[in-house]
Design an enzyme around this catalytic site. Structure first.
Site, short mmCIF file in Angstrom:
data_model
loop_
_atom_site.label_atom_id
_atom_site.label_comp_id
_atom_site.label_asym_id
_atom_site.label_seq_id
_atom_site.Cartn_x
_atom_site.Cartn_y
_atom_site.Cartn_z
CG HIS A 56 10.80 -1.53 2.84
ND1 HIS A 56 10.72 -3.02 3.68
CD2 HIS A 56 12.03 -1.16 3.05
CE1 HIS A 56 11.64 -3.20 3.87
NE2 HIS A 56 12.83 -2.25 3.68
CD GLU A 58 5.79 -4.28 1.89
OE1 GLU A 58 6.11 -5.25 1.88
OE2 GLU A 58 6.81 -3.51 1.65
CB CYS A 86 10.19 -7.00 6.08
SG CYS A 86 10.06 -5.17 6.61
CB CYS A 89 6.14 -3.76 5.57
SG CYS A 89 7.39 -3.09 4.84
#
Length: 174
Positions: A56, A58, A86, A89
């Site tokens: 991801h 992040e 999410c 993260c």
């Protein structure tokens, strides 16, 4: 006012990262991490490219920032991300001690900053974040809407083509 201008400026860099993701067929989510008014990390989603669930934007930006600073504690940074983080993260944000998170669009299906849970502001953890939501939210959200609309249309066209090939309606030779 200066803080808002900085937030807009840095969110535009996160949007640039999201656009890079879209160009390679990734969900358009981008992130940048700022330390002392300078970007020290920038990343975009690479889950489809890498076939790795943890790539991801992040998480990759956090990893870069840790390397840039030389510490796992990102105590004087701000994370800018185009979509509400999410649970995975949000956990990494807490673990890396990022004090401030600025995000664009809410994620009603997986958002764990405001939408489904409020992990970054849960006093039961030993760290909490200041959160600013909705910075360039319309632009961030529209990128995602457009991406998923195009994806659905492509899948529908591929399904139709496959059906036609199976029924012998079109020649499969190239």
């Amino acid at each position: 006012m200066e803080s808002l201008n900085k937030d807009l400026e840095f969110m535009k860099y996160a949007i640039e990262e999201a656009q890079k993701a879209a160009k390679i067929g990734e969900v358009p989510i981008g992130a940048v991490i700022v330390y002392q008014n300078k970007i020290i990390a920038r990343a975009h989603n690479l889950r489809e490219t890498s076939q790795n669930a943890v790539t991801h934007a992040e998480l990759m930006a956090i990893q870069q920032a840790c390397e840039a600073i030389g510490s796992w504690r990102l105590e004087e940074t701000t994370l800018y991300v185009t979509l509400e983080p999410c649970p995975m993260c949000a956990g990494a944000i807490l673990q890396s001690r990022i004090p401030r998170v600025v995000y664009g669009a809410r994620d009603m299906k997986a958002g764990c900053v405001d939408s489904l849970y409020r992990l970054l502001n849960d006093a039961r953890f030993n760290h909490e974040c200041d959160v600013t939501e909705g910075v360039l939210a319309e632009e961030c959200g529209q990128m995602l809407t457009d991406f998923f609309k195009d994806l659905r249309e492509r899948k529908k066209a591929e399904k139709k083509m496959k059906k036609q090939l199976e029924q012998g309606e079109i020649d499969g030779a190239v």
